[in-house]
Write an enzyme that holds these catalytic residues in place. Structure first.
Site, PDB file in Angstrom:
ATOM      1  N   THR A  84       0.847  -1.190   0.000  1.00 48.93           N
ATOM      2  CA  THR A  84       0.000   0.000   0.000  1.00 48.93           C
ATOM      3  C   THR A  84       0.879   1.234   0.000  1.00 48.93           C
ATOM      4  O   THR A  84       2.036   1.194   0.424  1.00 48.93           O
ATOM      5  CB  THR A  84      -0.911   0.036   1.245  1.00 48.93           C
ATOM      6  OG1 THR A  84      -0.103   0.017   2.426  1.00 48.93           O
ATOM      7  CG2 THR A  84      -1.876  -1.145   1.249  1.00 48.93           C
ATOM      8  N   ASN A 105      13.778  -7.998   0.291  1.00 42.58           N
ATOM      9  CA  ASN A 105      13.563  -7.745   1.708  1.00 42.58           C
ATOM     10  C   ASN A 105      12.183  -8.183   2.196  1.00 42.58           C
ATOM     11  O   ASN A 105      11.995  -8.408   3.393  1.00 42.58           O
ATOM     12  CB  ASN A 105      13.752  -6.239   1.985  1.00 42.58           C
ATOM     13  CG  ASN A 105      13.358  -5.848   3.386  1.00 42.58           C
ATOM     14  OD1 ASN A 105      13.974  -6.261   4.352  1.00 42.58           O
ATOM     15  ND2 ASN A 105      12.301  -5.042   3.501  1.00 42.58           N
ATOM     16  N   SER A 120      17.183 -14.344   8.161  1.00 46.58           N
ATOM     17  CA  SER A 120      17.018 -14.179   9.600  1.00 46.58           C
ATOM     18  C   SER A 120      17.891 -15.204  10.320  1.00 46.58           C
ATOM     19  O   SER A 120      18.140 -16.300   9.794  1.00 46.58           O
ATOM     20  CB  SER A 120      15.559 -14.400  10.005  1.00 46.58           C
ATOM     21  OG  SER A 120      15.421 -14.516  11.409  1.00 46.58           O
ATOM     22  N   TYR A 135       8.197 -20.137   9.957  1.00 43.34           N
ATOM     23  CA  TYR A 135       9.000 -19.003   9.500  1.00 43.34           C
ATOM     24  C   TYR A 135      10.472 -19.382   9.419  1.00 43.34           C
ATOM     25  O   TYR A 135      11.149 -19.117   8.421  1.00 43.34           O
ATOM     26  CB  TYR A 135       8.804 -17.832  10.463  1.00 43.34           C
ATOM     27  CG  TYR A 135       9.739 -16.660  10.252  1.00 43.34           C
ATOM     28  CD1 TYR A 135       9.500 -15.736   9.247  1.00 43.34           C
ATOM     29  CD2 TYR A 135      10.840 -16.470  11.083  1.00 43.34           C
ATOM     30  CE1 TYR A 135      10.353 -14.650   9.061  1.00 43.34           C
ATOM     31  CE2 TYR A 135      11.690 -15.396  10.915  1.00 43.34           C
ATOM     32  CZ  TYR A 135      11.443 -14.485   9.899  1.00 43.34           C
ATOM     33  OH  TYR A 135      12.287 -13.416   9.725  1.00 43.34           O
ATOM     34  N   ALA A 136      10.979 -20.025  10.474  1.00 41.97           N
ATOM     35  CA  ALA A 136      12.384 -20.406  10.509  1.00 41.97           C
ATOM     36  C   ALA A 136      12.729 -21.381   9.386  1.00 41.97           C
ATOM     37  O   ALA A 136      13.773 -21.261   8.737  1.00 41.97           O
ATOM     38  CB  ALA A 136      12.721 -21.012  11.869  1.00 41.97           C
ATOM     39  N   LYS A 159      12.980 -19.546   6.117  1.00 46.22           N
ATOM     40  CA  LYS A 159      14.226 -18.784   6.015  1.00 46.22           C
ATOM     41  C   LYS A 159      15.420 -19.714   5.789  1.00 46.22           C
ATOM     42  O   LYS A 159      16.370 -19.359   5.068  1.00 46.22           O
ATOM     43  CB  LYS A 159      14.437 -17.936   7.269  1.00 46.22           C
ATOM     44  CG  LYS A 159      13.495 -16.741   7.368  1.00 46.22           C
ATOM     45  CD  LYS A 159      13.684 -15.749   6.228  1.00 46.22           C
ATOM     46  CE  LYS A 159      12.917 -14.464   6.446  1.00 46.22           C
ATOM     47  NZ  LYS A 159      13.090 -13.490   5.336  1.00 46.22           N
TER      48      LYS A 159
END
Length: 263
Positions: free
Chosen positions: A46, A87, A141, A155-156, A159
């Protein structure tokens, strides 16, 4: 600073694309690369309030349509990019371990943290290879090396997959003039991270600072005793994309205050 060192860090004449570049780490990187002389293009889902210092493309990078729109605009308006900083990413799945995670949770994390990057790289890499020049930075990360099962399992894992992809891609395109590097921050004092710590703290009766210490103690603590500032991550990225880092590729740089740098 000597003239030769300044010349090694300059990005004059380069076009850089930073996804998720309107806030947090992405914004700090965009500002840092612009300071070094690059023409900076950023993306966001946005349009934020206020004037933008950089060229903004509003698109959802987690979709094929969003990626196509970004690639079309940077190609038509800028002739491609010299620097790409992937990113966009984030933690969207709930904590609680394997039993709380559905197929949809796993697919969402992989789509956001891996496939978004793969898709954009695939679209923009040919232009870099044609010029025999380019740098790609993947923002990962420390969780990719040290997951906390009760908080960030999916999530880990996503990554960790990004780290493996980044290494493979770097080795594939190194001889074609393109450098690919990974930057893995630990805790960074962005608004989402602070809100996340506040949420965890509220459920446990601790303060946000106490919660961060509790989590970091799981992997030996953070010797520097604090989270990173977004600008500190941006400084590392600014060096890695510069001519001063011309012989660096394939590596994963941990920026974690000394927490798990040796892992």
């Amino acid at each position: 600073m000597s003239d030769s060192l300044l010349q090694g860090l300059t990005l004059e004449g380069k076009t850089a694309l930073i996804t998720g570049g309107t806030k947090g780490i992405g914004k700090a990187i965009a500002d840092r690369l612009a300071y070094a002389g690059a023409t900076v293009v950023i993306t966001a889902r946005t349009s934020p309030e206020g004037d933008q210092k950089h060229h903004l493309i509003v698109a959802d990078m987690a979709t094929t349509a969003g990626t196509a729109a970004v690639v079309k605009e940077v190609t038509e308006k800028f002739g491609g990019v010299d620097i790409l900083v992937d990113n966009v990413g984030g933690l969207t799945a709930p904590g609680g371990g394997f039993s709380t995670l559905t197929d949809e949770h796993w697919e969402d994390e992989l789509r956001l943290n891996l496939l978004t990057t793969v898709r954009l790289d695939r679209a923009l890499l040919p232009g870099m290879i044609e010029k025999k020049s380019g740098v790609i930075i993947h923002i990962s990360s420390v969780a990719g090396k040290l997951p906390l099962w009760e908080i960030n399992m999916a999530y880990a894992v996503s990554k960790a997959a990004l780290n493996s992809y980044s290494k493979a891609l770097a080795n594939e395109v190194a001889s074609k003039g393109v450098r690919v590097l990974t930057v893995s921050p630990g805790g960074v004092a962005t608004a989402p991270m602070i809100q996340f710590m506040e949420h965890l703290a509220a459920s446990s009766g601790a303060t946000p600072n106490e919660m961060y210490k509790t989590l970091s103690d799981r992997f030996g603590g953070v010797p520097m005793g604090r989270m990173a500032e977004p600008e500190e991550v941006a400084s590392l990225v600014g060096f890695l994309v510069s001519p001063a880092a011309a012989y660096l590729t394939s590596a994963n740089y941990m920026i974690d205050g000394g927490a798990i740098s040796g892992v």
